[in-house]
Design a protein around this motif. Structure first.
Motif, PDB file in Angstrom:
ATOM      1  N   UNK A   1      82.574  96.428 -78.966  1.00  0.00           N
ATOM      2  CA  UNK A   1      81.150  96.124 -78.585  1.00  0.00           C
ATOM      3  C   UNK A   1      81.395  94.560 -78.078  1.00  0.00           C
ATOM      4  N   UNK A   2      82.759  94.166 -79.273  1.00  0.00           N
ATOM      5  CA  UNK A   2      83.032  92.806 -78.542  1.00  0.00           C
ATOM      6  C   UNK A   2      83.404  92.632 -76.844  1.00  0.00           C
ATOM      7  N   UNK A   3      83.873  93.565 -76.508  1.00  0.00           N
ATOM      8  CA  UNK A   3      84.822  93.454 -74.946  1.00  0.00           C
ATOM      9  C   UNK A   3      83.727  93.770 -74.243  1.00  0.00           C
ATOM     10  N   UNK A   4      82.567  94.075 -74.608  1.00  0.00           N
ATOM     11  CA  UNK A   4      81.309  94.337 -73.652  1.00  0.00           C
ATOM     12  C   UNK A   4      80.876  93.280 -73.907  1.00  0.00           C
ATOM     13  N   UNK A   5      80.671  92.523 -74.816  1.00  0.00           N
ATOM     14  CA  UNK A   5      80.053  91.418 -75.098  1.00  0.00           C
ATOM     15  C   UNK A   5      80.269  89.559 -74.646  1.00  0.00           C
ATOM     16  N   UNK A   6      82.005  89.866 -74.508  1.00  0.00           N
ATOM     17  CA  UNK A   6      82.474  89.269 -73.849  1.00  0.00           C
ATOM     18  C   UNK A   6      82.229  89.792 -72.229  1.00  0.00           C
ATOM     19  N   UNK A   7      82.635  90.633 -71.543  1.00  0.00           N
ATOM     20  CA  UNK A   7      81.773  90.574 -70.240  1.00  0.00           C
ATOM     21  C   UNK A   7      80.636  90.652 -69.774  1.00  0.00           C
ATOM     22  N   UNK A   8      79.682  90.619 -70.683  1.00  0.00           N
ATOM     23  CA  UNK A   8      78.791  89.975 -70.402  1.00  0.00           C
ATOM     24  C   UNK A   8      78.241  88.785 -70.020  1.00  0.00           C
ATOM     25  N   UNK A   9      79.333  88.011 -71.022  1.00  0.00           N
ATOM     26  CA  UNK A   9      79.065  86.759 -70.810  1.00  0.00           C
ATOM     27  C   UNK A   9      79.770  86.545 -69.602  1.00  0.00           C
ATOM     28  N   UNK A  10      80.663  86.758 -69.421  1.00  0.00           N
ATOM     29  CA  UNK A  10      81.402  86.430 -67.637  1.00  0.00           C
ATOM     30  C   UNK A  10      80.736  86.449 -66.973  1.00  0.00           C
ATOM     31  N   UNK A  11      79.743  88.232 -66.890  1.00  0.00           N
ATOM     32  CA  UNK A  11      79.161  88.479 -66.086  1.00  0.00           C
ATOM     33  C   UNK A  11      77.396  86.742 -65.428  1.00  0.00           C
ATOM     34  N   UNK A  12      77.132  86.741 -66.580  1.00  0.00           N
ATOM     35  CA  UNK A  12      76.223  85.637 -66.828  1.00  0.00           C
ATOM     36  C   UNK A  12      76.819  84.556 -66.091  1.00  0.00           C
ATOM     37  N   UNK A  13      77.919  83.805 -66.714  1.00  0.00           N
ATOM     38  CA  UNK A  13      78.567  83.160 -66.730  1.00  0.00           C
ATOM     39  C   UNK A  13      78.790  82.825 -64.877  1.00  0.00           C
ATOM     40  N   UNK A  14      78.924  83.667 -64.115  1.00  0.00           N
ATOM     41  CA  UNK A  14      79.416  83.920 -62.351  1.00  0.00           C
ATOM     42  C   UNK A  14      77.888  83.988 -61.838  1.00  0.00           C
ATOM     43  N   UNK A  15      76.424  84.312 -62.959  1.00  0.00           N
ATOM     44  CA  UNK A  15      75.615  83.697 -61.848  1.00  0.00           C
ATOM     45  C   UNK A  15      74.761  82.913 -61.899  1.00  0.00           C
ATOM     46  N   UNK A  16      75.055  82.326 -63.023  1.00  0.00           N
ATOM     47  CA  UNK A  16      74.924  80.458 -63.106  1.00  0.00           C
ATOM     48  C   UNK A  16      75.317  80.331 -62.212  1.00  0.00           C
ATOM     49  N   UNK A  17      77.342  80.509 -62.064  1.00  0.00           N
ATOM     50  CA  UNK A  17      77.728  80.065 -61.060  1.00  0.00           C
ATOM     51  C   UNK A  17      77.644  79.987 -59.648  1.00  0.00           C
ATOM     52  N   UNK A  18      76.875  81.330 -59.229  1.00  0.00           N
ATOM     53  CA  UNK A  18      76.032  81.720 -57.583  1.00  0.00           C
ATOM     54  C   UNK A  18      74.879  80.775 -57.562  1.00  0.00           C
ATOM     55  N   UNK A  19      74.402  80.569 -58.945  1.00  0.00           N
ATOM     56  CA  UNK A  19      72.518  79.893 -58.704  1.00  0.00           C
ATOM     57  C   UNK A  19      72.765  78.811 -58.086  1.00  0.00           C
ATOM     58  N   UNK A  20      74.123  78.079 -59.618  1.00  0.00           N
ATOM     59  CA  UNK A  20      74.248  76.634 -58.671  1.00  0.00           C
ATOM     60  C   UNK A  20      74.580  76.445 -57.577  1.00  0.00           C
ATOM     61  N   UNK A  21      74.893  77.120 -56.699  1.00  0.00           N
ATOM     62  CA  UNK A  21      75.375  76.889 -55.515  1.00  0.00           C
ATOM     63  C   UNK A  21      74.554  77.381 -54.847  1.00  0.00           C
ATOM     64  N   UNK A  22      73.428  77.569 -54.452  1.00  0.00           N
ATOM     65  CA  UNK A  22      72.825  78.055 -54.205  1.00  0.00           C
ATOM     66  C   UNK A  22      71.514  76.956 -54.280  1.00  0.00           C
ATOM     67  N   UNK A  23      71.839  76.387 -55.134  1.00  0.00           N
ATOM     68  CA  UNK A  23      71.014  75.401 -55.245  1.00  0.00           C
ATOM     69  C   UNK A  23      71.015  74.371 -54.854  1.00  0.00           C
ATOM     70  N   UNK A  24      73.010  74.230 -54.435  1.00  0.00           N
ATOM     71  CA  UNK A  24      72.999  73.441 -53.252  1.00  0.00           C
ATOM     72  C   UNK A  24      72.895  73.338 -52.473  1.00  0.00           C
ATOM     73  N   UNK A  25      73.008  74.541 -51.308  1.00  0.00           N
ATOM     74  CA  UNK A  25      73.100  74.771 -49.915  1.00  0.00           C
ATOM     75  C   UNK A  25      71.349  74.977 -49.587  1.00  0.00           C
ATOM     76  N   UNK A  26      70.386  75.063 -50.662  1.00  0.00           N
ATOM     77  CA  UNK A  26      69.130  75.443 -50.199  1.00  0.00           C
ATOM     78  C   UNK A  26      68.430  74.325 -49.775  1.00  0.00           C
TER      79      UNK A  26
END
Length: 807
Positions: free
Chosen positions: A295-320
């Motif tokens: 369960x801990x590994x699953x939650x840690x992977x989810x945290x990494x995935x959401x952080x990656x999504x936030x990073x991509x969203x910020x990059x799109x917001x800069x280019x938009x």
């Protein structure tokens, strides 16, 4: 919503025991606060209020007095209720309201005081019945041995009673603190009453009615404070009686548990069964740990995935380009998801830590059964004392464990309460409700796991304290022989601890495969003691060997004796160095210790032992040069003596007057020393004699030579020689030179005396006189000496006295 209700329900079940305790304490405090009996009579000092007879007959008297006072107060309240116009004209509205409130509080205090007295009577009766039951108990109805569960349950009851005692003591301490506060309030009201009475006494006619009202109001205040204080004191009696009752209960339960433990020692089979149960529990915990890790590994992977999504969203917001739409809402949603995933990961990590602590708890429980088996089968008190020390260490570690778990549990409860209130007061601005519900579930699981850990720690502590109680019971029943054996074992253990005490550490460097490896060697008291023992035995052996060598060397010739002494000296020095090295190696202390101690030794030798070293080196030089040997006759500073011993520090000489002297070795090198026997042992002696001028000189010389030749201690070679030394004023002086062997006769004066006596004898036989000083007086006169006798007159006497030289 269903999950929220589930969380609330679980939380309420988990906190029910705390709520019950808090509610009970609150009700007790409220009852004690309300139960403040007073007296309608004028106030008495506190000592009189609280003073009660010690016998049981005072209880009815106290109840009767309280009932009378309660009836009086109720009558006054009833009168006020019927006639509301009884308010004095000099009293304002607030004072009148306070007056009626004080009367109600006074009545309430009397009623509470009566309730407390009833409780005190019931507690004493219950305590008395329990004491009779305790005295009548002779053992369990079942015959021993008892099961492990039965014995364990007996000790659990003891531990539960310990918690009750702790709560009762806390309640009593709180009540005593309240009594102290009430006592101060009572003293203040009593002081105000005295001031009001003084003002009423000196008040005029116009002010007397007002001052009388104030005096009555202050009297009621003082009575109410007095009643509260008396009620609290009775409540203290109740709590004290209950505390004594619980202590007796605890002692009785402890007695039963000790009897059960003594009659049912843990067998090896029962121990193995408990250990087998713990092994099964360990497997369950391992399965939970594996599930939690997943369960801990699953939650840690989810945290990494959401952080990656936030990073991509910020990059799109800069280019938009600006004005093409804002991703703030999507970013806020992802941020809430990230926060929820972090909370779930933190909760899973906390649960994993707690599960691992529970695994350690199973190990501790296994050790508990091992210790219990050792206690029940121990044969001496030393084993019990060692087990007690292990338990004390375990309790110390357990205290840290419990502190950590309770701190995390308080934090988890605070977060759970805050999240629960957030959901109860939900607003649309808070975001996604299901995500907040997931946080609540994570906090709930974390709290549940931490409560498991705290409960396990509490149970383990109770078991360990039960072991300590069993150990105390075994120790109290030990015989004198066992206690004496324990004392002897303690002394040995203390000696071992003292032996292992580390004084300092020394670096030990070795080179292995081209690398220098630095290690540390400890110098303990035991190693130092072993070194000193080896050194002392070695010195004793060396001294015996050197003494044996000296006894053999004494029979050698003087030239060989010095060489033998030098060899013995070098042997002793080498042996001492060898013993030191052997002692260090035997206790595994590297020789680099001299590097550490070299400076200290150099300073000590330079200042404190320089004279000793000077004499030691001087002795070595004397033995090597052989300028002084044993048996030599030496003269040091005018003292003539024979050398009898050459030591490391000094030489021992024997004077010819029978006195032994110790002369430092350095004196033989630094001062002028005459060695009479350095090259040989012969000594020339001279004897002078004078003969008269009428004696034949050659005959006299022959007789003198004969006197020397006939003495058996005068050497024949070289032969004695006689010389005509000079023609003296009174005699012809003759000189005799002869040689003696100092080995035969070290005292030359004895030989010289014998020779002189023999010369006198020979001269007397031959009629030769030994000259002595003589003087011839010759008078050369031209005319005869005139001799005249005359009478001396008075005038002549006076003249003679004036000039005595002429006379």
């Amino acid at each position: 919503m269903a999950s929220t209700n589930f969380a609330r329900h679980g939380r309420s079940n988990k906190l029910s025991w705390r709520l019950v305790i808090i509610a009970g304490l609150s009700l007790n405090l409220a009852m004690l606060t309300a139960a403040t009996p007073i007296r309608a009579q004028p106030l008495n000092p506190v000592s009189e209020v609280l003073a009660k007879p010690a016998d049981g007959d005072s209880m009815p008297a106290r109840e009767s007095a309280l009932k009378l006072k309660l009836a009086e107060v109720n009558e006054r309240l009833l009168a006020l209720a019927k006639d509301d116009s009884a308010k004095p004209a000099v009293a304002d509205a607030s004072e009148w309201t306070e007056y009626k409130r004080l009367l109600n509080l006074l009545a309430n205090a009397y009623e509470s005081h009566l309730d407390a007295l009833n409780k005190l009577r019931a507690s004493r009766e219950t305590h008395l019945d329990f004491q009779q039951k305790t005295n009548a108990w002779v053992g369990f109805s079942e015959s021993p041995p008892y099961s492990v569960e039965f014995v364990d349950d007996q000790w659990k009851q003891v531990r539960l009673k310990d918690h009750e005692l702790e709560s009762a003591q806390l309640e009593l301490d709180t009540l005593q603190s309240m009594m102290e506060t009430q006592r101060k309030s009572f003293q203040t009201s009593a002081q105000n009453l005295r001031k009001a009475s003084e003002l009423l006494e000196y008040a005029g006619l116009e002010q007397s009615e007002r001052e009388g009202w104030l005096q009555e109001l202050n009297s009621l205040r003082s009575q109410q404070d007095e009643a509260r204080l008396a009620a609290l004191d009775t409540a203290r009696e109740v709590l004290t009686e209950n505390l004594a009752y619980r202590r007796d209960e605890r002692a009785f339960l402890q007695r039963k548990a000790r009897v059960a433990s003594r009659l049912s020692p843990l067998s090896q089979q029962e121990r193995d069964q408990q250990i087998s149960k713990l092994a099964s529990l360990r497997q369950e915990l391992d399965a939970e740990i594996a599930q939690t890790v997943t369960h801990l590994h699953a939650r840690q992977q989810q945290v990494q995935q959401v952080r990656e999504q936030l990073r991509l969203l910020r990059e799109r917001a800069i280019e938009k380009p600006a004005g093409a739409g804002s991703p703030d809402r999507e970013g806020a949603a992802l941020q809430q998801v990230l926060e929820t995933a972090n909370i779930e990961a933190e909760a899973a990590e906390s649960n994993l830590k707690t599960l691992r602590l529970l695994v350690q708890a199973t190990v501790a429980r296994r050790q508990f059964w091992e210790l219990l088996y050792r206690i029940d089968n121990a044969g001496d008190l030393k084993t019990l004392e060692d087990i007690s020390q292990e338990i004390q260490k375990g309790l110390q570690n357990l205290a840290l464990w419990r502190k950590y778990l309770r701190s995390d549990l308080d934090t988890a409860r605070s977060r759970l309460d805050a999240q629960d209130k957030r959901l109860d007061n939900w607003q649309a601005e808070y975001g996604d409700r299901p995500l907040e519900t997931r946080k609540l579930i994570a906090y709930t699981r974390q709290e549940t796991m931490l409560k498991r850990g705290v409960a396990e720690a509490d149970e383990l502590e109770a078991r360990l304290r039960s072991l300590l109680d069993s150990l105390q019971s075994r120790s109290e029943g030990a015989s004198f022989k066992e206690r004496l054996r324990l004392f002897y074992s303690s002394l040995i253990e203390l000696a071992g601890q003292l032996s292992d005490f580390e004084l300092l550490t020394i670096e030990d460097k070795i080179v292995a495969e081209g690398r220098e490896i630095v290690g540390k060697r400890s110098v303990t008291v035991g190693k130092v003691t072993q070194i000193l023992t080896i050194f002392a035995l070695g010195l004793w052996l060396i001294s015996r060997l050197t003494e044996f060598g000296r006894s053999r060397v004494k029979h050698w010739q003087a030239s060989r004796a010095s060489a033998g002494l030098l060899g013995l000296r070098l042997f002793g020095l080498t042996a001492v160095v060898g013993i030191v090295v052997f002692a260090l190696i035997s206790v595994h202390i590297p020789l680099t210790v001299f590097t550490f101690l070299g400076g200290t030794l150099a300073i000590g030798v330079g200042f404190g032992a320089q004279n000793i070293l000077n004499n030691f080196i001087s002795g070595m030089i004397l033995l090597m040069e052989r300028s002084i040997k044993i048996g030599d006759i030496v003269e040091v500073e005018g003292v003539l003596s024979r050398v009898t011993h050459i030591g490391s520090r000094c030489c021992q000489v024997h004077r010819f007057d029978g006195i032994d002297m110790l002369i430092p070795n350095s004196s033989f090198l630094e001062k002028s020393v005459t060695n009479w026997t350095l090259s040989d042992h012969t000594l020339r002696c001279s004897v002078s004699v004078g003969t008269a001028y009428d004696s034949p000189p050659r005959q006299a010389m022959a007789l003198v030579e004969r006197a020397a030749a006939e003495h058996h201690q005068v050497m024949k070679n070289p032969v004695p020689e006689v010389y005509l030394q000079e023609f003296g004023a009174d005699a012809i002086n003759l000189r005799l030179d002869f040689w003696i062997d100092l080995h035969v006769q070290p005292n030359r004066y004895r030989v010289m005396s014998d020779v002189r006596l023999h010369i006198q004898e020979l001269f007397a036989q031959q009629g030769i006189a030994i000259a002595f000083p003589q003087r011839d007086v010759h008078l050369d006169m031209v005319s005869p000496v005139k001799v005249e006798l005359a009478r001396l007159g008075s005038g002549s006497r006076q003249e003679s006295e004036k000039n005595p030289k002429d006379t």
